[in-house]
Design an enzyme around this catalytic site. Sequence first.
Site, PDB file in Angstrom:
ATOM      1  N   ALA A 134       0.845  -1.193   0.000  1.00 57.48           N
ATOM      2  CA  ALA A 134       0.000   0.000   0.000  1.00 57.48           C
ATOM      3  C   ALA A 134       0.881   1.243   0.000  1.00 57.48           C
ATOM      4  O   ALA A 134       1.258   1.749   1.051  1.00 57.48           O
ATOM      5  CB  ALA A 134      -0.930   0.002   1.213  1.00 57.48           C
ATOM      6  N   TRP A 162       9.408   2.075   3.913  1.00 57.56           N
ATOM      7  CA  TRP A 162       9.924   3.341   3.345  1.00 57.56           C
ATOM      8  C   TRP A 162       9.776   4.493   4.319  1.00 57.56           C
ATOM      9  O   TRP A 162       9.487   5.606   3.884  1.00 57.56           O
ATOM     10  CB  TRP A 162       9.152   3.746   2.076  1.00 57.56           C
ATOM     11  N   ILE A 163       9.895   4.262   5.599  1.00 54.19           N
ATOM     12  CA  ILE A 163       9.586   5.337   6.536  1.00 54.19           C
ATOM     13  C   ILE A 163      10.825   6.178   6.861  1.00 54.19           C
ATOM     14  O   ILE A 163      11.820   5.658   7.381  1.00 54.19           O
ATOM     15  CB  ILE A 163       8.950   4.777   7.837  1.00 54.19           C
ATOM     16  N   ARG A 288      34.128  26.999 -18.395  1.00 48.95           N
ATOM     17  CA  ARG A 288      34.619  25.878 -19.198  1.00 48.95           C
ATOM     18  C   ARG A 288      34.731  26.285 -20.675  1.00 48.95           C
ATOM     19  O   ARG A 288      33.769  26.785 -21.257  1.00 48.95           O
ATOM     20  CB  ARG A 288      33.642  24.697 -19.066  1.00 48.95           C
ATOM     21  N   GLN A 299      24.490  28.526 -28.143  1.00 52.50           N
ATOM     22  CA  GLN A 299      23.063  28.580 -27.796  1.00 52.50           C
ATOM     23  C   GLN A 299      22.590  27.257 -27.193  1.00 52.50           C
ATOM     24  O   GLN A 299      21.723  27.240 -26.321  1.00 52.50           O
ATOM     25  CB  GLN A 299      22.223  28.896 -29.037  1.00 52.50           C
ATOM     26  N   GLN A 357      24.619  17.302 -18.051  1.00 57.62           N
ATOM     27  CA  GLN A 357      24.944  17.459 -19.480  1.00 57.62           C
ATOM     28  C   GLN A 357      25.887  18.652 -19.685  1.00 57.62           C
ATOM     29  O   GLN A 357      26.843  18.577 -20.454  1.00 57.62           O
ATOM     30  CB  GLN A 357      23.639  17.660 -20.265  1.00 57.62           C
ATOM     31  N   GLU A 384       5.666  11.192  -1.105  1.00 56.89           N
ATOM     32  CA  GLU A 384       4.532  12.109  -0.856  1.00 56.89           C
ATOM     33  C   GLU A 384       3.594  12.128  -2.063  1.00 56.89           C
ATOM     34  O   GLU A 384       3.052  13.175  -2.427  1.00 56.89           O
ATOM     35  CB  GLU A 384       5.037  13.515  -0.546  1.00 56.89           C
TER      36      GLU A 384
END
Length: 404
Positions: A134, A162-163, A288, A299, A357, A384
């Site tokens: 659940a 998962w607490i 860089r 661009q 990237q 959540e």
Amino acid sequence: MSDFSLDLNEDQIQIQKWVHDFAEDVVRPVAAEWDEREETPWPVIEEAAKIGLYTLDFFAQCAADPAGLMLALASEELAWGDAGITLSVLGSTLAVSGIIASGTPEQQGEWLPQCFGTPDKVQLGAFAVSEPDAGSDVSSLRTRAEYDEKSDEWVLNGTKTWITNGGIADVHVIVAAVDPELKGRGHAAFVIGPDTPGISQGQKFKKHGIRASHTAEVILDDCRIPGANLLGGKDKLDLRLARAREGGKTKTQAAMSTFEATRPLVGAQAIGIARAAYEYSLEYAKERKAFGRPIIENQGIAFKLSDMKMEIDAARLLVWRACWMAAVKKPFESGEGSMSKLKAGEVAVHATEEAIQILGGYGYTRDYPVERWHRDAKIYTIFEGTSEIQRLVIARAVSGLHIP
Ligand SMILES: Cc1cc2nc3c(=O)[nH]c(=O)nc-3n(C[C@H](O)[C@H](O)[C@H](O)COP(=O)(O)OP(=O)(O)OC[C@H]3O[C@@H](n4cnc5c(N)ncnc54)[C@H](O)[C@@H]3O)c2cc1C
């Protein structure tokens, strides 16, 4: 002069700066270390408690902001420092929200301070709804709470999974089924205090990201708690259950009312990560060089940064709108709380991927923080309420239909 303004006031700016300084000076320098250690960063929580950031007072001060923005501002700044550490520091506020959403004033007075402890002895809170079978479908949770009339105690049995802070918290707020036939309308929330027999930690999860935040199973094995630990009290629950059995309308379910309140704040954390990645990759792109010029002069790179900035600002506006609506008690008629968390989570994943990237090969290594931010960001489309579930909430709200 117009009444409408997005300018922050002096108090908000002060809080924002104060939390930012903590994030910059205390959190960021140790973020990579705690990510590698995959442990709760107790010294950072203690430091936050010492300066007054990890306290009920600070939470209450932020929550009292008439515009509703202070908690969002604090969440964004802290997560800008590190999301895993943020969840360790703010994880207790989930339990706090659960207690505020369902608890009586007396219960709030008793339990809220215990979610934080004191600077000398910090304590944690946890809010446990999810179970192995659940997660999104909270209505089918199996943890049972049965009332023992003779001893005026509730007996809890089940497994939560998962607490955040599960098993290491001093205060666990547990959502359990009192009447399983009523599904979500038969749920109630219970507080389990420190050193209670019958509650224990199960497996601790090894995660993709937010690794400085403890996530574990919580096992409830004939865990007996006083009748008074039912949030809201038994009379109110009995009334609600009776109405539900007659098929009448009942107030929002125990878990849902907490999530409604906390989703925009979770969105604010996601924005903090996205902003960290945007700022870092902007500076990197200016420095860089490739083909004899800074990469930002292409661009292909500059437009990525434009989009990142635009999406982050758009997400923040949705978060601020939801926070403001909650503060002035304007109902979320179109799922505005879900919108804010959905947008912010997806922006964080995209922005952190774009940051990798922009950094190229360097971005893919652990020598640079952007890969960690990408791993951290991903949880914001899952916990959540997943992105799909947020879309479901919005779809139901705007259509007025029960879209399955
Ligand atoms: C690090 C971490 C911390 C967490 N902290 C807490 C905590 O403190 N307390 C707590 O109670 N829980 C916590 N959770 C649980 C979290 O809220 C759940 O993982 C989440 O709600 C999803 O549930 P699930 O993992 O069972 O996925 P499932 O519900 O099994 O979903 C799997 C996939 O199916 C999709 N899906 C399911 N139903 C539908 C549908 N109707 N339509 C479209 N798609 C659908 C989902 O979106 C998802 O992509 C945490 C989870 C993690 C990973």
